[in-house]
Design a protein around this motif. Structure first.
Motif, PDB file in Angstrom:
ATOM      1  N   TYR A 125      -1.977  -2.178  -5.137  1.00 39.40           N
ATOM      2  CA  TYR A 125      -3.171  -2.524  -4.501  1.00 39.40           C
ATOM      3  C   TYR A 125      -3.726  -3.945  -4.169  1.00 39.40           C
ATOM      4  CZ  TYR A 125      -4.100   2.042  -2.037  1.00 39.40           C
ATOM      5  OH  TYR A 125      -4.276   3.236  -1.197  1.00 39.40           O
ATOM      6  N   PHE A 158      -3.882  14.975  -2.922  1.00 37.47           N
ATOM      7  CA  PHE A 158      -4.734  14.665  -4.406  1.00 37.47           C
ATOM      8  C   PHE A 158      -5.647  15.375  -4.666  1.00 37.47           C
ATOM      9  CE2 PHE A 158      -3.013  10.067  -2.953  1.00 37.47           C
ATOM     10  CZ  PHE A 158      -2.057  10.094  -3.838  1.00 37.47           C
ATOM     11  N   TRP A 192     -18.989   7.470  -1.654  1.00 40.74           N
ATOM     12  CA  TRP A 192     -17.621   6.777  -1.488  1.00 40.74           C
ATOM     13  C   TRP A 192     -17.676   5.748  -2.636  1.00 40.74           C
ATOM     14  CZ3 TRP A 192     -16.405   1.665  -0.704  1.00 40.74           C
ATOM     15  CH2 TRP A 192     -15.143   1.455  -0.630  1.00 40.74           C
ATOM     16  N   ASN A 245      -2.766   9.744   5.873  1.00 43.04           N
ATOM     17  CA  ASN A 245      -3.882   9.669   5.181  1.00 43.04           C
ATOM     18  C   ASN A 245      -4.519  11.212   4.907  1.00 43.04           C
ATOM     19  OD1 ASN A 245      -7.164   9.393   5.020  1.00 43.04           O
ATOM     20  ND2 ASN A 245      -6.237   7.251   4.664  1.00 43.04           N
ATOM     21  N   ASP A 275     -13.791  12.154   9.512  1.00 37.90           N
ATOM     22  CA  ASP A 275     -13.243  11.003   9.932  1.00 37.90           C
ATOM     23  C   ASP A 275     -11.741  11.200  10.016  1.00 37.90           C
ATOM     24  OD1 ASP A 275     -13.095   8.315  10.735  1.00 37.90           O
ATOM     25  OD2 ASP A 275     -13.131   7.489   8.590  1.00 37.90           O
ATOM     26  N   MET A 333      -2.094  12.973   2.351  1.00 34.78           N
ATOM     27  CA  MET A 333      -2.288  12.562   0.956  1.00 34.78           C
ATOM     28  C   MET A 333      -3.556  12.931   0.352  1.00 34.78           C
ATOM     29  SD  MET A 333       0.516  10.558  -0.113  1.00 34.78           S
ATOM     30  CE  MET A 333       0.716   8.944  -0.440  1.00 34.78           C
ATOM     31  N   LYS A 334      -4.548  12.837   1.058  1.00 37.54           N
ATOM     32  CA  LYS A 334      -5.910  13.310   0.540  1.00 37.54           C
ATOM     33  C   LYS A 334      -6.089  14.683   0.316  1.00 37.54           C
ATOM     34  CE  LYS A 334      -8.904  10.096   2.775  1.00 37.54           C
ATOM     35  NZ  LYS A 334      -9.571   9.833   4.378  1.00 37.54           N
ATOM     36  N   ARG A 390     -14.586  11.274  -2.729  1.00 43.56           N
ATOM     37  CA  ARG A 390     -14.161  10.279  -1.807  1.00 43.56           C
ATOM     38  C   ARG A 390     -13.478  10.802  -0.663  1.00 43.56           C
ATOM     39  NH1 ARG A 390      -9.986   5.989  -4.106  1.00 43.56           N
ATOM     40  NH2 ARG A 390     -11.657   6.155  -5.901  1.00 43.56           N
ATOM     41  N   TYR A 391     -12.963  11.809  -0.708  1.00 42.53           N
ATOM     42  CA  TYR A 391     -12.267  12.430   0.372  1.00 42.53           C
ATOM     43  C   TYR A 391     -13.022  13.634   1.375  1.00 42.53           C
ATOM     44  CZ  TYR A 391      -8.369  10.211  -1.718  1.00 42.53           C
ATOM     45  OH  TYR A 391      -7.639   9.205  -2.385  1.00 42.53           O
ATOM     46  N   ARG A 426       0.851  -1.117  -0.085  1.00 40.21           N
ATOM     47  CA  ARG A 426      -0.117  -0.193  -0.045  1.00 40.21           C
ATOM     48  C   ARG A 426       1.019   1.107  -0.092  1.00 40.21           C
ATOM     49  NH1 ARG A 426      -4.465   1.930   3.997  1.00 40.21           N
ATOM     50  NH2 ARG A 426      -3.691   0.177   5.341  1.00 40.21           N
ATOM     51  N   VAL A 449      -8.119   9.511  10.116  1.00 41.95           N
ATOM     52  CA  VAL A 449      -7.405   7.850   9.893  1.00 41.95           C
ATOM     53  C   VAL A 449      -5.966   8.297  10.562  1.00 41.95           C
ATOM     54  CG1 VAL A 449      -6.491   6.147   8.432  1.00 41.95           C
ATOM     55  CG2 VAL A 449      -8.938   7.542   7.962  1.00 41.95           C
ATOM     56  N   GLY A 462     -18.457   3.904   7.211  1.00 41.06           N
ATOM     57  CA  GLY A 462     -18.008   5.141   7.411  1.00 41.06           C
ATOM     58  C   GLY A 462     -16.854   5.413   7.606  1.00 41.06           C
ATOM     59  N   HIS A 463     -15.748   4.179   7.553  1.00 40.57           N
ATOM     60  CA  HIS A 463     -14.598   4.351   7.845  1.00 40.57           C
ATOM     61  C   HIS A 463     -13.554   3.759   6.700  1.00 40.57           C
ATOM     62  CE1 HIS A 463     -10.820   5.063  10.515  1.00 40.57           C
ATOM     63  NE2 HIS A 463     -10.402   4.024   9.783  1.00 40.57           N
ATOM     64  N   HIS A 464     -12.993   4.354   5.816  1.00 39.74           N
ATOM     65  CA  HIS A 464     -12.311   3.859   4.860  1.00 39.74           C
ATOM     66  C   HIS A 464     -10.830   4.228   4.915  1.00 39.74           C
ATOM     67  CE1 HIS A 464     -15.821   2.602   2.810  1.00 39.74           C
ATOM     68  NE2 HIS A 464     -16.576   4.013   2.997  1.00 39.74           N
ATOM     69  N   ASP A 465      -9.914   3.600   5.335  1.00 42.58           N
ATOM     70  CA  ASP A 465      -8.576   4.027   5.470  1.00 42.58           C
ATOM     71  C   ASP A 465      -7.586   3.904   4.252  1.00 42.58           C
ATOM     72  OD1 ASP A 465      -8.153   1.263   5.358  1.00 42.58           O
ATOM     73  OD2 ASP A 465      -7.263   1.073   7.313  1.00 42.58           O
ATOM     74  N   GLU A 466      -8.184   3.298   3.291  1.00 39.00           N
ATOM     75  CA  GLU A 466      -7.351   3.358   1.907  1.00 39.00           C
ATOM     76  C   GLU A 466      -7.597   4.648   1.113  1.00 39.00           C
ATOM     77  OE1 GLU A 466      -7.968  -0.257   0.029  1.00 39.00           O
ATOM     78  OE2 GLU A 466      -6.481  -1.647   1.385  1.00 39.00           O
ATOM     79  N   LEU A 467      -6.469   5.064   0.573  1.00 38.89           N
ATOM     80  CA  LEU A 467      -6.634   6.047  -0.510  1.00 38.89           C
ATOM     81  C   LEU A 467      -7.337   5.676  -1.622  1.00 38.89           C
ATOM     82  CD1 LEU A 467      -3.408   7.405   0.289  1.00 38.89           C
ATOM     83  CD2 LEU A 467      -5.262   8.641   1.160  1.00 38.89           C
TER      84      LEU A 467
END
Lengths: 212, 10
Positions: free
Chosen positions: A162, A67, A120, A60, A54, A63-64, A47-48, A5, A56, B5-10
């Motif tokens: 991935y 991007f 998402w 994370n 939230d 990066m968000k 997505r972000y 990852r 993380v 509600g929790h997505h830890d991957e990009l």
């Protein structure tokens, strides 16, 4: 976090830096599909949004932010700064044919029928096909600048990495994310043809040219 | 499946 990852994300990061470098040094966005780049902005923004509610990790989060901001900056470069170098007449893939089905799929397949979860899912489905206008353009013109192919290779490598990441997570954490996995497999498969030419031509020092 | 509600991957 595991190495697959991490290297996947770094490869994604690298792809964007390569693209920025290409645009800045050649002062041109020739060969780059505006539609694909616009779809990526849509993907990242959809997505972000969890950026706001939230947490993380700092990794994370950074990066968000990168991007989202870099993809918007690329649109600015294409539409404003280097606008004359962008030729919409070869960027003809109909992006609405991608967005529409992704909306429908996201309404059907999601982990919970709430606005953020549907968004998402939508972003996951849309990302899996967002590269199509770019690949279509490549197919149409039949050739690409070497730097553009490095951009695509880094993007493809990110997707490919991935996959072992999910396998690793399945064994180490027992976690499977079926929506991400299925969309991710589709997305990676789209790069197969490109990678074939990239490995057999570009990495051998030849120009990226498709057989007529 | 991942926590909702929790997505830890990009």
């Amino acid at each position: 976090m595991n190495l697959f990852r991490l290297f996947g994300d770094l490869s994604h990061l690298a792809s964007i830096l390569i693209l920025l470098h290409k645009i800045q040094t050649t002062r041109s966005c020739r060969g780059i599909s505006f539609k694909t780049q616009a779809l990526y902005v849509t993907v990242f923004v959809a997505r972000y949004l969890d950026l706001f509610y939230d947490w993380v990790s700092l990794y994370n989060f950074s990066m968000k932010v990168f991007f989202i901001s870099s993809s918007i900056y690329i649109l600015y470069l294409m539409k404003v700064r280097f606008r004359p170098t962008h030729d919409p007449s070869i960027d003809t893939f109909r992006a609405e044919y991608l967005v529409g089905p992704c909306v429908v799929l996201a309404l059907i397949f999601n982990y919970k029928f709430t606005f953020p979860e549907v968004l998402w899912s939508f972003s996951i489905f849309l990302e899996s096909v967002a590269i199509l206008p770019q690949l279509f353009m490549l197919q149409r013109t039949g050739e690409a600048e070497t730097i553009t192919t490095h951009y695509l290779a880094a993007l493809g490598a990110y997707r490919a990495l991935y996959i072992p990441n999910w396998i690793y997570r399945y064994f180490s954490e027992g976690v499977v994310d079926p929506i991400a996995v299925i969309a991710g497999l589709v997305q990676t498969a789209l790069y197969v043809d490109f990678f074939y030419v990239y490995f057999t031509k570009v990495l051998q020092g030849q120009k990226f040219e498709l057989p007529a | 499946t991942p926590r909702e509600g929790h997505h830890d991957e990009l």
